[in-house]
Write an enzyme that holds these catalytic residues in place. Sequence first.
Site, mmCIF file in Angstrom:
data_model
loop_
_atom_site.group_PDB
_atom_site.id
_atom_site.type_symbol
_atom_site.label_atom_id
_atom_site.label_comp_id
_atom_site.label_asym_id
_atom_site.label_seq_id
_atom_site.Cartn_x
_atom_site.Cartn_y
_atom_site.Cartn_z
ATOM 1 N N ARG B 312 16.853 21.383 13.877
ATOM 2 C CA ARG B 312 15.871 20.820 12.945
ATOM 3 C C ARG B 312 15.259 21.925 12.101
ATOM 4 N NH1 ARG B 312 14.480 15.659 15.501
ATOM 5 N NH2 ARG B 312 16.571 14.995 16.066
ATOM 6 N N GLU B 314 12.770 22.136 10.374
ATOM 7 C CA GLU B 314 11.391 21.801 10.012
ATOM 8 C C GLU B 314 10.502 22.998 10.312
ATOM 9 O OE1 GLU B 314 11.320 18.607 12.743
ATOM 10 O OE2 GLU B 314 11.512 17.065 11.194
ATOM 11 N N ARG B 320 5.047 21.804 20.460
ATOM 12 C CA ARG B 320 6.117 20.910 20.914
ATOM 13 C C ARG B 320 7.318 20.803 19.980
ATOM 14 N NH1 ARG B 320 4.496 14.612 20.531
ATOM 15 N NH2 ARG B 320 4.161 14.473 18.306
ATOM 16 N N HIS B 321 7.435 21.731 19.048
ATOM 17 C CA HIS B 321 8.596 21.722 18.165
ATOM 18 C C HIS B 321 9.437 22.988 18.332
ATOM 19 C CE1 HIS B 321 6.302 18.556 16.042
ATOM 20 N NE2 HIS B 321 7.495 18.129 15.687
ATOM 21 N N GLU B 463 5.697 11.458 23.043
ATOM 22 C CA GLU B 463 6.983 10.787 22.924
ATOM 23 C C GLU B 463 8.090 11.694 23.447
ATOM 24 O OE1 GLU B 463 9.102 11.397 19.459
ATOM 25 O OE2 GLU B 463 10.628 10.890 20.927
ATOM 26 N N SER B 466 13.110 8.375 21.528
ATOM 27 C CA SER B 466 12.978 7.423 20.454
ATOM 28 C C SER B 466 14.317 6.719 20.361
ATOM 29 C CB SER B 466 12.676 8.191 19.166
ATOM 30 O OG SER B 466 12.030 7.366 18.261
ATOM 31 N N ARG B 514 11.241 18.664 26.219
ATOM 32 C CA ARG B 514 10.011 17.876 26.295
ATOM 33 C C ARG B 514 9.834 17.218 27.648
ATOM 34 N NH1 ARG B 514 8.456 14.911 20.585
ATOM 35 N NH2 ARG B 514 8.506 16.842 19.395
#
Lengths: 540, 540
Positions: B312, B314, B320-321, B463, B466, B514
């Site tokens: 990712r 991002e 948490r990333h 979460e 998903s 996670r």
Amino acid sequence: MADTEPPKDPQQPEGEAAGPSKNELKKRAKEAEKERKRQERLAKEAEQAKAKAAADVDYSAQRYGKLPLNQSKEREGRPRIQISSLTPSQEGQTVFFRARVTASRAQGSKMVFFNLRQKTDSIQALVVVSPEKVSKQMVKWAGTIPDESIVLVEGTVQLPLEEVKSASIGNVEILISQLFIVSSPESRLPFSIEDASRPEAEFEKEDTQFARVNLDTRLDNRIVDLRTQTNQAIFKLQSAVTDLFSSFLRAKGFTEIHTPKLQGAATESGASVFPVSYFKGQAFLAQSPQLAKQMCIAADFERVFEVGPVFRAENANTHRHLTEFMGLDLEMAFEEHYHEVLELIDEMLKSIFRGLKESYSKEIEWIGRQFPADEFKWLDETLKLAYADAIKLLVDDGVEIGPLDDINTENEKRLGRIVKAKYDTDYFIVDKFPLELRPFYTMPDATNPILSNSYDFFMRGEEILSGAQRIHEPALLIEKMREKGIEPESMKDYVDAFRLGCPPHAGGGIGLERVIMLFLKLNNIRRASLFPRDPKRLQP
Amino acid sequence: MADTEPPKDPQQPEGEAAGPSKNELKKRAKEAEKERKRQERLAKEAEQAKAKAAADVDYSAQRYGKLPLNQSKEREGRPRIQISSLTPSQEGQTVFFRARVTASRAQGSKMVFFNLRQKTDSIQALVVVSPEKVSKQMVKWAGTIPDESIVLVEGTVQLPLEEVKSASIGNVEILISQLFIVSSPESRLPFSIEDASRPEAEFEKEDTQFARVNLDTRLDNRIVDLRTQTNQAIFKLQSAVTDLFSSFLRAKGFTEIHTPKLQGAATESGASVFPVSYFKGQAFLAQSPQLAKQMCIAADFERVFEVGPVFRAENANTHRHLTEFMGLDLEMAFEEHYHEVLELIDEMLKSIFRGLKESYSKEIEWIGRQFPADEFKWLDETLKLAYADAIKLLVDDGVEIGPLDDINTENEKRLGRIVKAKYDTDYFIVDKFPLELRPFYTMPDATNPILSNSYDFFMRGEEILSGAQRIHEPALLIEKMREKGIEPESMKDYVDAFRLGCPPHAGGGIGLERVIMLFLKLNNIRRASLFPRDPKRLQP
């Protein structure tokens, strides 16, 4: 049916006394006959109309058709079966299942044959006109279902008149009582599953009537190609290999690790790497978990394995190279000798071969129909050749090769054939490679510095695993890096890991696709990869 | 010892008649005394020299020292043990093992205490001067072994005088009879294992005497950091999670797949992708196996799972990333309703929780000493909230939020606290998300087009999974792509897969790190990744 006995003339008045003339009689007889025929015709027409009306009421209307898009509106919970579970003892039972239509064939207007499949299994099913259950309309509609549609079937298990040759399940068939389309292809298939499933040999016959589906066409249309029984079986085996690999190693105290594929610096020189734009900087894709897994040994993990993608930016367009493949890697601290690791890897590979042979013999047979292969053979006590012995076998066979020369692909295959002829095995180990031929991190032999504590494992004359004892002392590591022209500073984290104390260790890396390709003799590694990547292919 | 009785004067002539003068007598006495002292001194020196000579013969010389570099020269095959297997019933037995020195402490000149460890286990060991076995020299040398050296130990199992608090194995200790260094750190450690192992709370005390080892220092020196009992335990659990995940799914008929991380086109819009230089062209790193795993469903695999890296791009610098993490993905054709899949995922997650709790309670306890956490709780019958119900819980709690608004991270945590208070569970499911909030491939609800057949799974208010029913018909898929501003042609292979007929299906993706972070309450996802990658970290 119209009555064949002429009716009594209803117009003949009863009790009339005067007799008619002969002519009059003739005329009357003629008219009577005419009338009889008219009545007959009317009756026939009425009968036909009635029959037609009866037929138009489709008594099967609720038993077939296309289902609306499933948006999970309802949940009836009606049990559905896997066709693979069916046996003749279930004769007469009603079953319910979802399957894919491989092919269908109408026989007259009253019957349609289907070949239905679920993954590797297939079964024959019939829709036959029958009173109250299956109407002509239903049969007619069934004949129009496109191949590769997904259908929902209710039917009765019955015994076929003779073994069904065209289905994997030959001893039962399904008499369909309900038939619904769940999903169907909206475009013409690029090739039929039947064509995609034919043995390669079929296309090579001189009088072949079949158009070969070549590998590129298959890969361009991989979704359809993957639906063949052969491919379903290949990927079932691929899944089994990682399971057998992991299970064996877990039982031996290994920890599964996941090391980053994004690296700040290129890992291992030699093989080229793919550069990645990383925010405002640059990263590289790991060519192997080599450095990271060794760092885990320095971090006291003792025994680790990883199943993960490996990236090679080599512009190699061969039958056995991919730019991305699955590495089954392991690394292990040993106590005294790297042969502890070599022997564990050997046991592990044999447990994979055994596992495949014991649990997937049916799948291996199916795959063999399309890609014929002599059965993969191995010995209880694996043949271990020193590199020098391997060279000698080649030299004795007429190959001109020096004791420290690299054995190229062609000679590897030749070595495989020599070994097969001499020892009757498709699997063997070559140990003690010349140091010169191995990566910088390879531990030199204790007494002969020309050699190294390294090994390759072979299947059918192709290398599937390369491994070695690694250098675990920074001074020697740095010396060897410099000898190979690598600046130690460029791998600082790696070198530093050994400055913190590290046990002696060894390991290896297996190419998953190669194991599958060679075990099954698929002849091209792309057949062992779901969506293969090579220098020319990034899709689908 | 020198005799204390003065010796007879040897110079006094025997049988002499004339008596000496008083002065003469005094002088003689003085000289005699002098001589006596000299003799005394000589005897003492000889004694000392003899003692010294005796001591210099180091009777332990073969019992300690640094081993030469292990190049696998010999293989004696002497069995070595794991300290975790030791029990008091083995008292008196001689054992042999390799371990890492966590710390050592000399007590006087005759004894050194060691704390030795193997992975998560540690034991106390002593080197004590003893005749014939352990010399003073050996003890002195033992006291100089640097922390984090790897040693090979022979010793006798003995029972400690009292439970050893500083080791994980408290009921036995080792009396060392041989001690060799296999490998030792050549540079100063960036921090000690003891400091790295301290509970966070220790550093927060006002009168703390300890320097906190902060997360960046740990990650910069991850090799040492990973050696703590806590980290060894964390990654044992991480390995167990993938095993539990795979085992559960294999038992349910899933096939493990490996889909390419190198993609010809960016997959899924929204999350940003990393571009890769691919020979003369460009590729992208897959943000998830979403498209590929769905294509496997279209290819009749029915049930698939994948354990693989997910990338990712991002620029999110949060607790948490990560830019690269492990995705545990699954996709499954269902028969009637996507809840079949939701329920299977729920069972799978509970089997993971159960597996961890049942088989790793010791490890969980150890980790809890450094990162205190209330025990992770779940219900036999998992709480399933409709999105609307989740919103209502928040609104009732005073949050201003509309029925179709996104629940942000802060409110997710709040929802977690509300649910925990109300239902006493750290784990629950939210179903039926507003369609607007979900990716283009999400199946709309059958009756309310504002909602969708999608769900999130939560652990401790965050979460972890998903998922959704996916659209399996191309027309609807294209419509939804256009609504989200995605050109269907840019994902041609994906859309085309559904043109070939595809069963209804649903699935989900779990972030492995996670799950570990939240189950153990580690508070930062980097602690659950061996070598974490974030926008600012590509090393080690």
